[in-house]
Design a protein around this motif. Structure first.
Motif, PDB file in Angstrom:
ATOM      1  N   MET A  31       5.136 -36.899  37.550  1.00  0.00           N
ATOM      2  CA  MET A  31       4.488 -35.606  37.408  1.00  0.00           C
ATOM      3  C   MET A  31       3.800 -35.539  36.046  1.00  0.00           C
ATOM      4  SD  MET A  31       6.250 -31.990  38.035  1.00  0.00           S
ATOM      5  CE  MET A  31       5.646 -30.521  37.350  1.00  0.00           C
ATOM      6  N   PRO A  32       2.521 -35.158  36.022  1.00  0.00           N
ATOM      7  CA  PRO A  32       1.781 -35.100  34.754  1.00  0.00           C
ATOM      8  C   PRO A  32       2.350 -34.047  33.807  1.00  0.00           C
ATOM      9  CG  PRO A  32       0.298 -34.937  36.656  1.00  0.00           C
ATOM     10  CD  PRO A  32       1.694 -34.849  37.169  1.00  0.00           C
ATOM     11  N   MET A  33       2.019 -34.213  32.539  1.00  0.00           N
ATOM     12  CA  MET A  33       2.415 -33.239  31.517  1.00  0.00           C
ATOM     13  C   MET A  33       1.415 -32.095  31.492  1.00  0.00           C
ATOM     14  SD  MET A  33       3.479 -35.641  28.299  1.00  0.00           S
ATOM     15  CE  MET A  33       4.157 -34.281  27.349  1.00  0.00           C
ATOM     16  N   THR A  34       1.886 -30.920  31.120  1.00  0.00           N
ATOM     17  CA  THR A  34       0.978 -29.787  30.936  1.00  0.00           C
ATOM     18  C   THR A  34       0.482 -29.776  29.490  1.00  0.00           C
ATOM     19  OG1 THR A  34       2.695 -28.229  30.225  1.00  0.00           O
ATOM     20  CG2 THR A  34       2.295 -28.424  32.616  1.00  0.00           C
ATOM     21  N   ALA A  35      -0.617 -29.074  29.277  1.00  0.00           N
ATOM     22  CA  ALA A  35      -1.155 -28.920  27.924  1.00  0.00           C
ATOM     23  C   ALA A  35      -0.119 -28.270  27.014  1.00  0.00           C
ATOM     24  CB  ALA A  35      -2.435 -28.090  27.963  1.00  0.00           C
ATOM     25  N   GLU A  36       0.631 -27.320  27.547  1.00  0.00           N
ATOM     26  CA  GLU A  36       1.649 -26.630  26.761  1.00  0.00           C
ATOM     27  C   GLU A  36       2.759 -27.585  26.331  1.00  0.00           C
ATOM     28  OE1 GLU A  36       0.566 -25.478  29.819  1.00  0.00           O
ATOM     29  OE2 GLU A  36      -0.789 -23.978  28.963  1.00  0.00           O
ATOM     30  N   GLU A  37       3.152 -28.492  27.216  1.00  0.00           N
ATOM     31  CA  GLU A  37       4.191 -29.470  26.873  1.00  0.00           C
ATOM     32  C   GLU A  37       3.714 -30.399  25.759  1.00  0.00           C
ATOM     33  OE1 GLU A  37       6.693 -30.457  30.859  1.00  0.00           O
ATOM     34  OE2 GLU A  37       4.559 -30.945  30.928  1.00  0.00           O
ATOM     35  N   ILE A  38       2.471 -30.830  25.851  1.00  0.00           N
ATOM     36  CA  ILE A  38       1.910 -31.717  24.831  1.00  0.00           C
ATOM     37  C   ILE A  38       1.887 -30.999  23.485  1.00  0.00           C
ATOM     38  CG2 ILE A  38      -0.158 -32.961  24.085  1.00  0.00           C
ATOM     39  CD1 ILE A  38      -0.794 -33.270  27.139  1.00  0.00           C
ATOM     40  N   GLU A  39       1.388 -29.776  23.474  1.00  0.00           N
ATOM     41  CA  GLU A  39       1.317 -29.002  22.235  1.00  0.00           C
ATOM     42  C   GLU A  39       2.708 -28.779  21.648  1.00  0.00           C
ATOM     43  OE1 GLU A  39      -0.251 -24.731  20.455  1.00  0.00           O
ATOM     44  OE2 GLU A  39      -0.844 -25.329  22.478  1.00  0.00           O
ATOM     45  N   THR A  40       3.661 -28.431  22.477  1.00  0.00           N
ATOM     46  CA  THR A  40       5.029 -28.177  22.016  1.00  0.00           C
ATOM     47  C   THR A  40       5.629 -29.421  21.380  1.00  0.00           C
ATOM     48  OG1 THR A  40       5.373 -26.463  23.667  1.00  0.00           O
ATOM     49  CG2 THR A  40       7.353 -27.502  22.754  1.00  0.00           C
ATOM     50  N   MET A  41       5.426 -30.577  21.996  1.00  0.00           N
ATOM     51  CA  MET A  41       5.983 -31.821  21.448  1.00  0.00           C
ATOM     52  C   MET A  41       5.356 -32.167  20.102  1.00  0.00           C
ATOM     53  SD  MET A  41       6.504 -34.215  24.779  1.00  0.00           S
ATOM     54  CE  MET A  41       7.573 -35.359  23.905  1.00  0.00           C
ATOM     55  N   ILE A  42       4.039 -31.996  19.996  1.00  0.00           N
ATOM     56  CA  ILE A  42       3.356 -32.313  18.735  1.00  0.00           C
ATOM     57  C   ILE A  42       3.831 -31.362  17.635  1.00  0.00           C
ATOM     58  CG2 ILE A  42       1.128 -32.347  17.542  1.00  0.00           C
ATOM     59  CD1 ILE A  42      -0.098 -33.262  20.266  1.00  0.00           C
ATOM     60  N   ARG A  43       3.900 -30.060  17.947  1.00  0.00           N
ATOM     61  CA  ARG A  43       4.317 -29.072  16.943  1.00  0.00           C
ATOM     62  C   ARG A  43       5.782 -29.247  16.539  1.00  0.00           C
ATOM     63  NH1 ARG A  43       2.758 -24.047  16.308  1.00  0.00           N
ATOM     64  NH2 ARG A  43       0.588 -23.647  16.247  1.00  0.00           N
ATOM     65  N   ALA A  44       6.612 -29.744  17.446  1.00  0.00           N
ATOM     66  CA  ALA A  44       8.023 -29.974  17.119  1.00  0.00           C
ATOM     67  C   ALA A  44       8.164 -31.072  16.076  1.00  0.00           C
ATOM     68  CB  ALA A  44       8.809 -30.339  18.378  1.00  0.00           C
ATOM     69  N   ASP A  45       7.297 -32.075  16.144  1.00  0.00           N
ATOM     70  CA  ASP A  45       7.386 -33.213  15.225  1.00  0.00           C
ATOM     71  C   ASP A  45       6.514 -33.022  13.979  1.00  0.00           C
ATOM     72  OD1 ASP A  45       8.721 -35.823  15.044  1.00  0.00           O
ATOM     73  OD2 ASP A  45       6.674 -36.601  14.932  1.00  0.00           O
ATOM     74  N   ILE A  46       5.455 -32.237  14.116  1.00  0.00           N
ATOM     75  CA  ILE A  46       4.537 -31.965  13.003  1.00  0.00           C
ATOM     76  C   ILE A  46       4.412 -30.440  12.910  1.00  0.00           C
ATOM     77  CG2 ILE A  46       2.269 -32.464  12.011  1.00  0.00           C
ATOM     78  CD1 ILE A  46       2.037 -34.787  14.072  1.00  0.00           C
ATOM     79  N   PRO A  47       5.406 -29.776  12.303  1.00  0.00           N
ATOM     80  CA  PRO A  47       5.510 -28.310  12.343  1.00  0.00           C
ATOM     81  C   PRO A  47       4.308 -27.543  11.798  1.00  0.00           C
ATOM     82  CG  PRO A  47       7.529 -29.277  11.493  1.00  0.00           C
ATOM     83  CD  PRO A  47       6.535 -30.387  11.612  1.00  0.00           C
ATOM     84  N   ASP A  48       3.600 -28.109  10.830  1.00  0.00           N
ATOM     85  CA  ASP A  48       2.468 -27.373  10.258  1.00  0.00           C
ATOM     86  C   ASP A  48       1.170 -27.588  11.033  1.00  0.00           C
ATOM     87  OD1 ASP A  48       2.038 -30.059   9.406  1.00  0.00           O
ATOM     88  OD2 ASP A  48       0.837 -29.336   7.724  1.00  0.00           O
ATOM     89  N   ALA A  49       1.224 -28.342  12.121  1.00  0.00           N
ATOM     90  CA  ALA A  49       0.019 -28.707  12.862  1.00  0.00           C
ATOM     91  C   ALA A  49      -0.609 -27.521  13.584  1.00  0.00           C
ATOM     92  CB  ALA A  49       0.327 -29.801  13.869  1.00  0.00           C
ATOM     93  N   VAL A  50      -1.928 -27.507  13.531  1.00  0.00           N
ATOM     94  CA  VAL A  50      -2.716 -26.635  14.386  1.00  0.00           C
ATOM     95  C   VAL A  50      -3.193 -27.539  15.512  1.00  0.00           C
ATOM     96  CG1 VAL A  50      -4.794 -25.224  14.569  1.00  0.00           C
ATOM     97  CG2 VAL A  50      -3.432 -25.186  12.467  1.00  0.00           C
TER      98      VAL A  50
END
Length: 77
Positions: free
Chosen positions: A1-20
């Motif tokens: 099952m593909p990832m959603t845009a929200e899942e991708i954003e959440t994972m990136i922000r979890a590892d790089i908290p200051d990321a926009v």
């Protein structure tokens, strides 16, 4: 099952908290995305290392659950 845009954003922000993070579904299929990631933590890092940080945040999902990601990284202006 593909990832959603929200899942991708959440994972990136979890590892790089200051990321926009801006995610765009390129094909409308939930499988081909573009991501623009802006983070102060990228300052001084070469572009390849910036991209590696984002891929690391995705926990090995590239090429599997996440088929394609067009990636643009930068530091804040």
């Amino acid at each position: 099952m593909p990832m959603t845009a929200e899942e991708i954003e959440t994972m990136i922000r979890a590892d790089i908290p200051d990321a926009v993070v801006e995610i765009t579904d390129l094909a409308g299929d939930g499988d081909h995305y573009a991501a623009r990631v802006v983070s102060e933590s990228f300052r001084g890092l070469p572009r390849v290392r910036q991209h590696q940080r984002v891929y690391a945040a995705l926990g090995g999902r590239m090429g599997g659950v996440l088929h394609a990601l067009q990636l643009t990284t930068s530091t804040p202006s």
